[in-house]
Design a protein around this motif. Sequence first.
Motif, mmCIF file in Angstrom:
data_model
loop_
_atom_site.group_PDB
_atom_site.id
_atom_site.type_symbol
_atom_site.label_atom_id
_atom_site.label_comp_id
_atom_site.label_asym_id
_atom_site.label_seq_id
_atom_site.Cartn_x
_atom_site.Cartn_y
_atom_site.Cartn_z
ATOM 1 N N LEU A 25 0.793 -1.203 0.094
ATOM 2 C CA LEU A 25 -0.027 0.120 0.115
ATOM 3 C C LEU A 25 0.878 1.081 -0.199
ATOM 4 O O LEU A 25 0.503 2.521 -0.470
ATOM 5 N N ASP A 26 2.067 0.955 0.418
ATOM 6 C CA ASP A 26 3.045 2.365 0.494
ATOM 7 C C ASP A 26 3.144 2.987 -0.712
ATOM 8 O O ASP A 26 3.381 4.015 -1.015
ATOM 9 N N ARG A 27 2.859 1.976 -2.016
ATOM 10 C CA ARG A 27 3.212 2.702 -3.374
ATOM 11 C C ARG A 27 1.862 3.549 -3.739
ATOM 12 O O ARG A 27 2.087 4.282 -4.686
ATOM 13 N N HIS A 28 0.728 3.377 -2.926
ATOM 14 C CA HIS A 28 -0.563 3.977 -3.342
ATOM 15 C C HIS A 28 -1.023 5.117 -2.416
ATOM 16 O O HIS A 28 -1.791 5.863 -2.893
ATOM 17 N N VAL A 29 -0.569 4.912 -1.024
ATOM 18 C CA VAL A 29 -1.205 5.588 -0.012
ATOM 19 C C VAL A 29 -0.149 6.497 0.933
ATOM 20 O O VAL A 29 0.938 5.905 1.104
ATOM 21 N N ASP A 30 -0.510 7.598 1.097
ATOM 22 C CA ASP A 30 0.367 8.499 1.987
ATOM 23 C C ASP A 30 0.128 8.120 3.417
ATOM 24 O O ASP A 30 -0.807 8.745 3.960
ATOM 25 N N MET A 31 0.595 7.065 3.931
ATOM 26 C CA MET A 31 0.140 6.747 5.417
ATOM 27 C C MET A 31 0.558 7.647 6.569
ATOM 28 O O MET A 31 0.095 8.000 7.414
ATOM 29 N N SER A 32 1.488 8.833 6.173
ATOM 30 C CA SER A 32 1.883 9.876 7.151
ATOM 31 C C SER A 32 0.724 10.637 7.263
ATOM 32 O O SER A 32 0.419 11.312 8.140
ATOM 33 N N ALA A 33 0.141 10.907 5.894
ATOM 34 C CA ALA A 33 -0.899 11.861 5.855
ATOM 35 C C ALA A 33 -1.951 11.253 6.565
ATOM 36 O O ALA A 33 -2.848 11.983 7.379
ATOM 37 N N LEU A 34 -2.259 9.952 6.435
ATOM 38 C CA LEU A 34 -3.248 9.180 6.924
ATOM 39 C C LEU A 34 -3.355 9.278 8.552
ATOM 40 O O LEU A 34 -4.299 9.749 9.357
ATOM 41 N N CYS A 35 -2.036 9.131 9.152
ATOM 42 C CA CYS A 35 -1.775 9.416 10.452
ATOM 43 C C CYS A 35 -2.111 10.714 11.052
ATOM 44 O O CYS A 35 -2.862 10.823 12.091
ATOM 45 N N ARG A 36 -1.903 11.664 10.413
ATOM 46 C CA ARG A 36 -1.710 12.839 10.708
ATOM 47 C C ARG A 36 -3.491 13.355 10.679
ATOM 48 O O ARG A 36 -3.894 13.881 11.689
ATOM 49 N N GLN A 37 -3.981 12.850 9.662
ATOM 50 C CA GLN A 37 -5.508 13.041 9.556
ATOM 51 C C GLN A 37 -6.381 12.490 10.618
ATOM 52 O O GLN A 37 -7.407 12.999 11.135
ATOM 53 N N LEU A 38 -6.009 11.229 11.078
ATOM 54 C CA LEU A 38 -6.634 10.561 11.883
ATOM 55 C C LEU A 38 -6.651 11.180 13.428
ATOM 56 O O LEU A 38 -7.582 11.264 14.244
ATOM 57 N N ALA A 39 -5.286 11.533 13.737
ATOM 58 C CA ALA A 39 -4.992 12.190 14.880
ATOM 59 C C ALA A 39 -5.373 13.485 15.046
ATOM 60 O O ALA A 39 -6.357 13.892 16.054
ATOM 61 N N ASP A 40 -5.773 14.230 13.706
ATOM 62 C CA ASP A 40 -6.555 15.482 13.874
ATOM 63 C C ASP A 40 -7.955 15.066 14.152
ATOM 64 O O ASP A 40 -8.828 16.101 15.125
ATOM 65 N N THR A 41 -8.439 14.054 13.628
ATOM 66 C CA THR A 41 -9.930 13.781 13.739
ATOM 67 C C THR A 41 -10.224 13.367 15.431
ATOM 68 O O THR A 41 -11.129 13.643 16.001
ATOM 69 N N MET A 42 -9.109 12.754 15.955
ATOM 70 C CA MET A 42 -9.127 12.206 17.331
ATOM 71 C C MET A 42 -9.098 13.785 18.272
ATOM 72 O O MET A 42 -9.825 13.731 19.205
ATOM 73 N N LEU A 43 -8.385 14.510 18.037
ATOM 74 C CA LEU A 43 -8.279 15.664 18.625
ATOM 75 C C LEU A 43 -9.379 16.550 18.670
ATOM 76 O O LEU A 43 -9.511 17.241 19.380
ATOM 77 N N ALA A 44 -9.992 16.467 17.414
ATOM 78 C CA ALA A 44 -11.475 17.197 17.319
ATOM 79 C C ALA A 44 -12.320 16.682 18.090
ATOM 80 O O ALA A 44 -13.605 17.525 18.357
ATOM 81 N N GLN A 45 -12.507 15.481 18.714
ATOM 82 C CA GLN A 45 -13.737 15.137 19.412
ATOM 83 C C GLN A 45 -14.096 15.841 20.701
ATOM 84 O O GLN A 45 -12.980 16.076 21.475
ATOM 85 N N ARG A 46 -14.995 15.677 21.225
ATOM 86 C CA ARG A 46 -15.527 16.397 22.183
ATOM 87 C C ARG A 46 -16.506 15.683 22.953
ATOM 88 O O ARG A 46 -17.141 14.714 22.434
ATOM 89 N N ASP A 47 -16.592 15.651 24.188
ATOM 90 C CA ASP A 47 -17.493 14.886 25.129
ATOM 91 C C ASP A 47 -18.723 15.585 25.140
ATOM 92 O O ASP A 47 -19.080 16.687 24.503
ATOM 93 N N GLU A 48 -19.804 15.022 25.893
ATOM 94 C CA GLU A 48 -20.975 15.664 26.282
ATOM 95 C C GLU A 48 -21.303 16.961 26.812
ATOM 96 O O GLU A 48 -21.982 17.738 26.860
ATOM 97 N N PHE A 49 -19.816 17.372 27.296
ATOM 98 C CA PHE A 49 -19.788 18.853 27.965
ATOM 99 C C PHE A 49 -18.932 19.634 27.259
ATOM 100 O O PHE A 49 -18.575 20.661 27.841
ATOM 101 N N ASP A 50 -18.655 19.490 26.062
ATOM 102 C CA ASP A 50 -18.116 20.024 25.120
ATOM 103 C C ASP A 50 -16.630 20.194 25.551
ATOM 104 O O ASP A 50 -15.750 21.315 24.989
ATOM 105 N N GLN A 51 -16.151 19.290 26.278
ATOM 106 C CA GLN A 51 -14.561 19.500 26.647
ATOM 107 C C GLN A 51 -13.825 18.424 25.571
ATOM 108 O O GLN A 51 -14.588 17.331 25.202
#
Length: 143
Positions: free
Chosen positions: A12-38
Amino acid sequence: MPHLVILYNSSLDRHVDMSALCRQLADTMLAQRDEFDQPLFPPGGTRVFAYPAPHFAIGDGGIAGRVANGIGEYNFAYLNLRMGRGRSEAVQQRVGQDLKATARAHFEPLLATYYVGVTLQIDVGAEVFDAKLSNIHPLFNRG
């Protein structure tokens, strides 16, 4: 914690930028909020790792792939998020849906051309032993 680990076939390394995927997934995780918007996850503990598997076997070895599109290769990416207890079922489901959407957007061009199986699992549970040594967390605790 949380840690998201990606195992994938090395071709898959020939076709997918795994470093970019890691960053995108980390950003998705960091954007998550709980029920109290924390923030749901601490920035200093949020980690995404990707490991290519140099040796693997998928299904029948790609026989159907050769017939269907001349590629002769199946591909996989297994995403496993481990997080500690204490988050509601609704929050866990939302995190899963958001991570799935991020992975889908990243893999969509590849899915149009190649055979790819993408799995996302979230494990929540008590650790039998949990020790941490880090000087990263204080970087994010500054006022």
